[in-house]
Design an enzyme around this catalytic site. Structure first.
Site, PDB file in Angstrom:
ATOM      1  CB  THR A 139      -0.927   0.084   1.230  1.00  0.00           C
ATOM      2  OG1 THR A 139      -0.144  -0.173   2.392  1.00  0.00           O
ATOM      3  CG2 THR A 139      -2.049  -0.900   1.145  1.00  0.00           C
ATOM      4  CD  GLU A 421      -4.630  -9.239   4.436  1.00  0.00           C
ATOM      5  OE1 GLU A 421      -4.842  -9.712   3.293  1.00  0.00           O
ATOM      6  OE2 GLU A 421      -3.488  -8.972   4.840  1.00  0.00           O
TER       7      GLU A 421
END
Lengths: 661, 661
Positions: A139, A421
């Site tokens: 990320t 997730e």
């Protein structure tokens, strides 16, 4: 032992040990789990200060120490089975996280799965000996769920046979990876691969970020901690800015895709292979939801059995707060949910292992269903648990707000599961995509298999939203099988409504994509109903496996409460679809009150059955012995603010203030 | 300025300044508020380190410093009006609390209201010059809401003309009072008064707890901080254990009740007088709810307008996340709620002042209604806000979890409002008691006045839960007045159902008290519906005061969304009662989607109108200029873990680990 809680235990109608075995998945599992847990709670090296008394830096220090210690002890004890490692670590971590978690959960597994043989030979020994401490940097500050949006670049330079990595914008700075800030000296970096003027999409690269002996950041690397968070403050979630960082060509993970020395790009054979891990992690989170809500219920229900407050009948002693109907109504549906999610967790593990077996034999047919199920159930169970933990906390009154209750810790450590997730709304929409696709197949006459096969039935029955009077309501609200059936029909109807909403939008001549977005609320609602059906069904199916009469009886009560409470909370859906009549919905409310009062006697035993060791719970309010007040006083006296009788601020500000007034 | 957010502002259809005036209660109010706020944000003495970077002790130190500073500056600027003090302090505190808050909010006001003239002459100058720093010690470890249960004793000794104070049990230790742990040298202690062998119930005593010059605890006093909490960590909530502490007879607050030198007890003339403060504080909390959800919406909506993610249409740039229907569905109903609660806050203040006037003239007739209304609305608005803040936080994805977003701070500082000043479930039951009493009066033919007069109507119409087909549904779902009407009827029906539940329980020959407890779920539900009706009604009534067409239009959209969303979430109630038909409920879902898309264009302007200064918001994600990412990086670099490049834990644990493997 507190006499109130002793009496609760004496009154229970079932054998707690037998229930624990069912929750663990068998007596052998219980035995082994306890053996492993005792390795931790008997070990003085794990006697540590409550992290709530520490500064951020001390918390991190304590967590690194504990990580290093766990690694050594696991090897020493020869514990290598993943489930056993899980039990060992859960016990040692209590309500906190592991500082070096990503090294073992992401860094090493990625090396295993994506290194070619030569790379594996080099990197695995380095990682396993902790010469290379690693994390997984995916990320970025500006990019989360949508992987294609990632901006970090890795440009191949054939002249030196190196990749040059860059963070071209502020928003491309890697952000959030655990262990990245201070602990790791390597990161697997996901970056857009450019070679010979062409972009080939995301690939993974091993990037050294700190010197392996001095631990100082390497040239071109700007790395650090992203600062304090709601929780996870023992973890150094980090940032990483790459400024023309050169790594050798061999540092691209090349098991599948490759870049040749001259810059030629070689495509990977299939994209499906990375799918599995994601599905596995999401399935695991369902189990985490069960454990988090089980912990919270253990604390709130035990405390409610020793806390006395107010009065029901004037003149009598203050009753246990567990005797208040409103308290039961807050906690018992969550207790039922904790059982439900535990069984759903077991179900997900079973189905994951079955399908993994198929995949290893090249059969991918059930993967889409498992993918949809794990995405939806991850979202469903984490959202429900997230709000449930807070209900438990607030049901403990003021003391729930104290860190001594452990409930604030449980909440802040759990709540990110709603985001990581796969963000929950995105997850629900992924499940919806599968449901709508299946619905269309069913409508086209295709016979569906697996859990969505009910969409065939609904086609057969031509169900649709309609007035109550139009459909005879034959359901027996006290029969779980009937309730499973109406949960199924509710899901079928909501899937159909979402599909029709898309259809209607398309008729307004808007694009497929806009029609999808304009129906997103309906789609999420359909997924939610689908997951709710699965949970009720799995719980009901589980009852069939239970032989012990006393246990079967109390589990049936829990299952009924879970199902009926869901109906009461969503009664509009059931009425709208004509699945229940108005008198039946009223009957459900009355039955819920009866079930609460029936569960009252077994409430403490039902949380005891989760068998969460005091050391793992780390809650003054949730102690097994119920001696809450003495321990609360003990705990408070250890507060850092009590280190001196007079805080320096008195001399600095309060005393001088007087002379100025 | 971020171009996305600039464009949002350019597109707004109404004048933001005018809206701000409406929210403040008039242009003069806005002007004065801004003047006061500028005194803070222009003042370099308030440029402080983010408390999230500090240890507990440093946070407390910073808060005491700030408290002392505010006291001096308020006197210097001559700010004495309570509303103006409120604005000044809110700005200075940001998302944190005041260390010495209870000194000014409880200690001094109690001295004013309960000292006799001689006591006032002695204590007020001491308190106002901060020679005596005080708090209000009511709750004990084992006793909260139920005051009669308090165990602390004050036994009069005529021989010495002293009271002897004791904490006879562990559970009687005073627990939670703000400022008690370290800051205060006096506490007003609530204790059971014993004199000449008789207990006269709870009374208030001024107890010196620390030496006024050394600040050391006095003999017999065990005092300290109760330890870290979910939030409020800048406040020293404390414990106090009293061991034969002797205070002179004159330290009992004797404006009403008295103990003569010989031990004779003189009763207070009336108990109603303390009622007022409680009602006032609860009314204020309604306004706090509005401010907390307004802050949260400001952050989440501004961030959603500058955050781009994923894709709606393939190939196009990533859209602003505010364009996703699911994001709008999370945030816009909360935005509507923020407006609704702001107007309810104004309404409560107005009605409080009107009724206070009556009370001062000896007319107590409206007090029970105000009491019931403030209790219920306190619970209703805090519960809704509590979960709303978390929805806002999670709608910001991962970054919402960072302390830089301010959302964790807002949540942990707000959530205790659900528990303090009357635990919410208890509050709902108090309101229910009033509703059921009113219902019975109406049933007995009595004409009710005030907000519960609808219970007369329902008697006239003989409403009862019945099948949909049995009542014609004439309501126009697009007409707010019609919606107010069905909210009212829903409340009436649920009050009736709760009353009937009690009746049925009584027919089973159980006592009045058990019947009440066995109907508590229904009672809470009835109160909730009553409060929901009040909120929808107040918002709708407010529209009548708005002349500006553009503003009237956007406020109407918000009010409709608020009302319709409440119907969608509680559709079971409306269907069950036959207040809406199935097609109408479906229509409501469709209308909600239309309203979301209609509000999209004004979303940023609607949060701008709350006019929350960046300094007060203290959120990287919610910044007015929208420059989120740059500031996030800046903020993170200041994290204490980044003080050194290499954390000492590397040398202590990670490096040694390698040699042991």
């Amino acid at each position: 032992m507190n006499p109130d809680i002793t009496r609760e235990r004496e009154n229970a109608t079932f054998d707690v040990g037998t229930m624990t075995n069912i929750l663990d998945g068998g007596p052998e599992k219980t035995k082994r789990r306890r053996e492993i847990e005792s390795l931790v709670f008997k070990d003085p090296d794990f006697d540590e200060e409550d992290p709530n008394f520490l500064s951020r830096s001390e918390r991190y220090d304590q967590a690194v120490r504990k990580s290093a210690q766990m690694i050594l002890k696991l090897r020493e004890f020869g514990i290598a089975d993943p489930e056993e490692i899980y039990h060992y670590k859960s016990m040692a971590k209590g309500n906190q996280n592991e500082a070096l978690g990503l090294h073992s959960v992401m860094f090493i597994p990625t090396l295993y799965s994506q290194c070619d043989p030569q790379q594996a030979k080099k990197w695995l020994p380095l990682a396993e000996s902790f010469q290379a401490v690693g994390t997984y940097a995916q990320t970025e500050m500006g990019h989360g769920t949508h992987l294609r949006g990632l901006e970090t670049t890795a440009t191949y330079d054939p002249a030196t046979q190196e990749f040059v990595l860059n963070s071209p914008t502020v928003s491309s700075i890697k952000w959030w990876p655990g262990g990245l800030g201070k602990s790791s000296n390597h990161a697997i970096v996901l970056a857009q691969l450019h070679s010979i003027g062409k972009c080939h999409g995301l690939h993974a690269f091993i990037v050294p970020i700190r010197d392996m002996s001095t631990h100082e950041p390497l040239p071109g690397i700007v790395v650090g901690d992203i600062g304090p968070k709601f929780g996870f403050n023992e973890v150094d979630n980090g940032f990483l800015k790459l400024e023309n960082v050169r790594i050798p060509r061999e540092n691209m993970l090349m098991k599948y895709a490759k870049v040749e020395p001259d810059g030629t790009y070689v495509k990977p054979p299939s994209a499906k292979l990375t799918y599995g891990t994601m599905v596995f992690v999401r399935s695991m989170i369902v189990g985490e939801s069960a454990r988090a809500i089980a912990k919270s219920c253990t604390i709130a229900i035990r405390y409610s059995s020793v806390r006395h407050q107010s009065e029901i009948r004037p003149g009598e002693p203050e009753p246990q707060i567990l005797d208040y109907q409103t308290q039961q109504y807050k906690l018992f549906p969550l207790l039922a949910m904790a059982y439900a999610f535990t069984f759903v967790g077991q179900y997900m593990t079973k189905i994951y292992h079955r399908i993994s077996g198929d995949i290893n034999q090249g059969d991918f047919s059930e993967l889409p269903e498992l993918h949809a199920l794990s995405a939806g159930l991850k979202a469903f169970t984490t959202w429900e648990t997230n709000s449930g933990i807070e209900v438990c906390r607030m049901s403990c009154g003021g003391h729930g707000y104290s860190r001594s209750s452990a409930l604030p810790d449980i909440y802040v450590e759990f709540t990110p599961t709603c985001t990581y997730e796969g963000e929950n709304t995105v997850m629900m929409l992924q499940t919806a995509r599968y449901l709508v696709k299946s619905y269309r197949q069913a409508k086209a006459g295709q016979q569906l298999s697996g859990i969505v096969s009910y969409l065939n039935e609904s086609q057969d029955r031509r169900l649709q939203p309609q007035a109550v009077s139009a459909r005879p309501t034959v359901v027996d609200i006290n029969d779980l099988t009937s309730l499973v059936e109406i949960y199924k029909l509710r899901a079928a109807i909501l899937v159909e409504m979402a599909a029709k909403s898309i259809q209607q939008e398309l008729q307004r001549r808007i694009s497929q994509e806009d029609a999808w977005n304009n129906s997103a609320i309906d789609l999420v609602r359909a997924s939610d109903a689908h997951c709710h059906y699965v949970v009720v069904k799995v719980f009901t199916d589980k009852l069939g496996e239970v032989g012990d009469t006393a246990i079967h009886s109390v589990l049936s009560t829990l299952a009924l409460l879970y199902a009926m409470n869901g109906i009461a909370k969503n009664s509009g859906d059931f009425l709208q679809a004509g699945l229940l009549s108005v008198p039946q919905v009223l009957q459900v409310s009355i039955r819920i009150k009866e079930l609460l009062s029936k569960l009252r006697i077994n409430a403490v035993a039902l949380v005891d059955a989760f068998d969460i060791h005091d050391k793992k719970l780390n809650s003054v309010l949730g102690r097994y012995d119920g001696n809450v007040y003495e321990q609360l006083f003990e705990w408070a006296r250890r507060s850092p603010l009590n280190a001196t009788e007079v805080h320096e601020s008195f001399h600095k500000y309060l005393k001088p203030l007087r002379s100025k007034l």
